[in-house]
Design an enzyme around this catalytic site. Structure first.
Site, short mmCIF file in Angstrom:
data_model
loop_
_atom_site.label_atom_id
_atom_site.label_comp_id
_atom_site.label_asym_id
_atom_site.label_seq_id
_atom_site.Cartn_x
_atom_site.Cartn_y
_atom_site.Cartn_z
N ASP A 96 -1.88 19.56 38.13
CA ASP A 96 -3.19 21.32 37.75
C ASP A 96 -3.87 20.94 38.13
O ASP A 96 -4.43 21.57 38.01
CB ASP A 96 -2.20 21.64 36.66
CG ASP A 96 -0.47 21.63 36.56
OD1 ASP A 96 0.04 22.11 37.86
OD2 ASP A 96 0.17 22.06 35.70
N ARG B 285 -2.06 34.86 38.76
CA ARG B 285 -0.69 34.45 38.18
C ARG B 285 -0.99 33.62 36.22
O ARG B 285 -0.22 32.97 35.30
CB ARG B 285 0.01 33.61 38.86
CG ARG B 285 1.15 34.78 40.01
CD ARG B 285 1.74 34.10 40.79
NE ARG B 285 2.82 32.82 39.86
CZ ARG B 285 3.17 31.70 39.62
NH1 ARG B 285 2.90 31.24 40.72
NH2 ARG B 285 3.86 30.90 39.23
N LYS C 6 -0.46 29.16 29.44
CA LYS C 6 0.00 29.11 30.36
C LYS C 6 1.93 28.78 30.76
O LYS C 6 2.67 29.54 29.91
CB LYS C 6 -0.48 29.74 32.05
CG LYS C 6 1.21 30.03 32.97
CD LYS C 6 0.36 29.62 34.81
CE LYS C 6 1.47 29.26 35.55
NZ LYS C 6 2.03 28.23 36.37
N ASN C 7 1.64 27.27 30.45
CA ASN C 7 2.83 27.36 31.14
C ASN C 7 3.60 26.79 29.31
O ASN C 7 5.37 26.82 29.67
CB ASN C 7 3.13 25.02 31.57
CG ASN C 7 2.59 25.71 32.92
OD1 ASN C 7 2.98 26.69 33.30
ND2 ASN C 7 1.66 24.52 33.59
N CYS D 250 4.89 28.74 42.88
CA CYS D 250 4.15 28.55 44.19
C CYS D 250 4.69 28.04 44.31
O CYS D 250 5.64 26.63 44.03
CB CYS D 250 2.96 27.81 42.91
SG CYS D 250 1.48 28.11 42.75
N ARG E 281 10.70 21.80 45.15
CA ARG E 281 10.94 21.42 44.13
C ARG E 281 12.39 22.06 43.16
O ARG E 281 12.92 23.08 42.52
CB ARG E 281 10.14 23.22 43.55
CG ARG E 281 8.51 23.17 43.91
CD ARG E 281 7.50 24.33 42.85
NE ARG E 281 7.09 23.69 41.57
CZ ARG E 281 6.55 24.73 41.41
NH1 ARG E 281 6.22 26.12 41.77
NH2 ARG E 281 6.32 24.62 39.57
N PRO E 282 13.18 21.14 43.49
CA PRO E 282 14.57 21.40 43.30
C PRO E 282 14.76 21.77 41.30
O PRO E 282 14.10 21.22 40.83
CB PRO E 282 15.45 20.04 43.64
CG PRO E 282 14.18 19.10 43.43
CD PRO E 282 12.88 19.70 44.26
N ILE F 35 3.47 13.64 41.86
CA ILE F 35 3.81 14.52 41.43
C ILE F 35 4.56 15.26 42.51
O ILE F 35 6.17 15.61 42.32
CB ILE F 35 3.20 15.70 40.08
CG1 ILE F 35 2.44 14.54 39.10
CG2 ILE F 35 4.21 16.84 39.34
CD1 ILE F 35 4.09 13.47 38.32
N1 EPU Z 1 12.02 17.28 40.01
C1 EPU Z 1 12.79 17.67 40.70
N2 EPU Z 1 13.84 17.86 40.09
C2 EPU Z 1 14.79 19.04 39.24
C3 EPU Z 1 13.06 18.44 38.19
C4 EPU Z 1 11.97 18.46 39.11
O1 EPU Z 1 13.57 16.39 41.50
O2 EPU Z 1 15.27 19.50 38.79
C5 EPU Z 1 11.03 17.20 40.48
C6 EPU Z 1 10.16 17.93 40.89
O3 EPU Z 1 10.21 17.94 42.12
C7 EPU Z 1 8.58 17.61 41.05
C8 EPU Z 1 8.55 16.76 39.97
O4 EPU Z 1 9.75 16.85 39.26
O5 EPU Z 1 8.78 16.40 41.55
C9 EPU Z 1 8.43 17.31 37.98
O6 EPU Z 1 8.52 18.53 38.30
P1 EPU Z 1 8.46 19.64 36.82
O7 EPU Z 1 9.58 20.08 36.59
O8 EPU Z 1 8.29 18.68 35.45
O9 EPU Z 1 7.38 20.45 37.36
P2 EPU Z 1 8.79 21.97 36.52
O10 EPU Z 1 8.74 22.50 35.63
O11 EPU Z 1 8.62 22.72 37.74
C10 EPU Z 1 6.11 22.74 35.32
C11 EPU Z 1 4.64 23.21 35.27
C12 EPU Z 1 3.85 23.10 36.54
C13 EPU Z 1 2.97 21.66 36.58
C14 EPU Z 1 4.48 20.58 36.22
C15 EPU Z 1 4.32 18.71 36.10
C16 EPU Z 1 5.73 25.10 34.17
C17 EPU Z 1 6.34 27.00 34.84
N3 EPU Z 1 5.48 24.27 35.63
O12 EPU Z 1 6.44 22.86 36.31
O13 EPU Z 1 2.67 24.14 36.56
O14 EPU Z 1 2.43 21.61 37.54
O15 EPU Z 1 5.31 20.72 35.15
O16 EPU Z 1 3.33 18.79 34.87
O17 EPU Z 1 5.71 25.14 33.91
C18 EPU Z 1 1.16 24.57 37.49
O18 EPU Z 1 1.05 25.43 36.53
O19 EPU Z 1 0.05 25.00 38.68
C19 EPU Z 1 2.40 24.48 37.68
C20 EPU Z 1 2.86 24.43 38.73
#
Ligand code: EPU
Length: 420
Positions: free
Chosen positions: A306, A398, A23-24, A117, A122-123, A328
């Site tokens: 996850d 999803r 998915k991701n 979610c 989630r900034p 995380i």
């Molecule tokens: N963060 C910031 N600023 C940013 C981006 C991230 O502070 O600009 C922080 C987030 O708030 C969080 C941490 O960095 O505390 C990790 O965020 P990351 O950007 O790595 O996560 P993401 O890209 O939003 C993806 C997956 C998530 C998975 C995370 C961590 C997708 C669409 N989502 O999210 O998947 O938990 O990486 O591996 O790829 C899920 O599949 O259930 C899911 C939530």
């Protein structure tokens, strides 16, 4: 109309389950295709509603989208860069990858804030800083991000956190920029490598994926190609936990075992027996003699956040006290309240949870507050006494491809019904 699933617990699972495409990775690969000047074919697409929502967005952008079984062909030749303001943007977090992709392709994007979610704050500040470093201006007007650049120029960008989303989004914006972009402290998740593989087949020049420094030399144009998605390590990990909890002998097929080392070593520590044979993991499940263990979520190759939620359910069946530290998403513990309704004994404290086991679980009515909470509740329902009704199933749909059918083929008793 909303849907609930009802699961009758206590039926032992046996057989083979085939893991779908990740998915991701998928939710990043689909937006990435708009960068091409011709059709891109993606194989192994999971049947999940996040894919449907991205299809809606691509059609709004006048891309031709054809899905047949698990093959998706996207032709962005006649792309029209309209403002993305429909509800489809809200349906998933990953709609934000269209920011990087459209900025990279058209130098402008207008898009409402992404959904996804709720896991606490989630900034997307790191994504925005990356776009700005490449020369874009970013404004937030009437609920929309307006991001544009006269010219995108390569830059060195240090990420304060190795964010998966920011790493991918910056790559998408940088592949057609002038000159060299270096992303320092880049994320190393397998999904990053999959996106780089697609972009490389499209003609991009990227080195270092899978390490913490990614170097991108901009190219003028990108072309169509074919790409097969990697297996979903989170779906695979979820089925490993399901098999450990409710299985007798379950074969989880189509996995890359190296992607699962953090979870397989935790399961072994708890006492679950497993064998790795090629691209399959054979799990000999059972709840007798499981012992408590501690987990700490970390960026890849650490234990995936996850999988923290589904593993927590298994920890309720282990004797002793297990400690879960979530580094995380410190608020990703809503599943614990739902598990406690079923008889678990979990205390939450800041970004930690203490699971006191083992406790029998009893079927009741619970809510999937987010995707992986839903997965945790499915694990719980399969081993609970009686019937568990899980609400807000759309969260599960999803991210888990055909989960009902996959579980039923292993011997689970699941029904779905609509409620008002
Ligand atoms: N963060 C910031 N600023 C940013 C981006 C991230 O502070 O600009 C922080 C987030 O708030 C969080 C941490 O960095 O505390 C990790 O965020 P990351 O950007 O790595 O996560 P993401 O890209 O939003 C993806 C997956 C998530 C998975 C995370 C961590 C997708 C669409 N989502 O999210 O998947 O938990 O990486 O591996 O790829 C899920 O599949 O259930 C899911 C939530």
């Amino acid at each position: 109309m909303a849907e609930v699933i009802a699961i009758e617990g206590g039926h032992k699972l046996n057989g083979t389950v085939v893991v779908s495409g990740a998915k991701n990775a998928t939710v990043a690969l689909i937006p990435a295709t708009v960068l091409a000047d011709g059709p891109v074919t993606i194989y192994g697409v999971p049947e999940i509603s996040d894919v449907d929502a991205l299809g809606v967005l691509l059609k709004e952008l006048n891309c031709n989208v054809a899905l047949e079984e698990d093959t998706l062909i996207i032709d962005p030749t006649h792309l029209e860069n309209i403002s993305l303001v429909s509800e489809a943007v809200d349906k998933l977090r990953a709609s934000y990858y269209l920011m990087g992709a459209l900025l990279g392709k058209c130098k402008k994007v207008t898009m409402r804030a992404p959904g996804g979610c709720f896991l606490g704050p989630r900034p997307i500040d790191l994504h925005i800083k990356g776009f700005e470093a490449l020369g874009a201006t970013v404004e937030f007007v009437n609920g929309c991000h307006v991001i544009e650049a006269k010219e995108l120029k390569g830059a060195t960008i240090y990420l304060d956190f190795a964010s998966v989303g920011a790493t991918i989004n910056i790559m998408l914006a940088a592949v057609k920029a002038t000159g060299r972009t270096i992303i320092e402290n880049a994320a190393k998740e397998p999904e990053i490598i999959d996106v780089v593989n697609l972009l490389t087949k499209m003609g991009a020049n990227i080195r270092g994926a899978g390490t913490d420094t990614i170097t991108i030399d901009g190219v003028e144009s990108l072309h169509g190609c074919d790409h097969e998605i990697i297996p979903d390590r989170i779906e695979a990990g979820t089925f490993l936990v399901i098999a450990a909890a409710a299985g007798e002998k379950v074969i989880v097929q189509n996995v890359i075992p190296q992607h699962l080392e953090a979870v397989t070593s935790k399961l072994r520590e708890m006492g679950t027996k497993m064998e790795i044979v090629g691209d399959s993991i054979i799990v000999y499940g059972g709840l007798d003699n499981l012992v408590a263990t501690d987990i700490r979520t970390q960026i890849y190759p650490g234990f995936a956040t996850d999988l923290q939620q589904p593993l927590t359910t298994l920890l309720t069946q282990a004797s002793g006290c297990s400690q879960v530290v979530e580094t995380i998403y410190p608020e990703r513990f809503k599943h614990c309240d739902e598990l406690n309704k079923m008889g678990a004994n979990i205390e939450k404290c800041d970004s930690m949870a203490y699971i006191h086991g083992s406790t029998p679980l009893t079927g009741t009515s619970v809510q999937a507050t987010d995707l992986r909470c839903g997965a945790a509740l499915v694990v719980a329902a399969l081993i609970a006494n009686g019937v568990t009704e899980i609400g807000n199933v759309y969260h599960i749909d999803r991210g888990y491809s055909n989960i009902d059918q996959k579980l039923i083929s292993l011997g689970a008793r699941i029904t779905r019904r609509e409620i008002d």
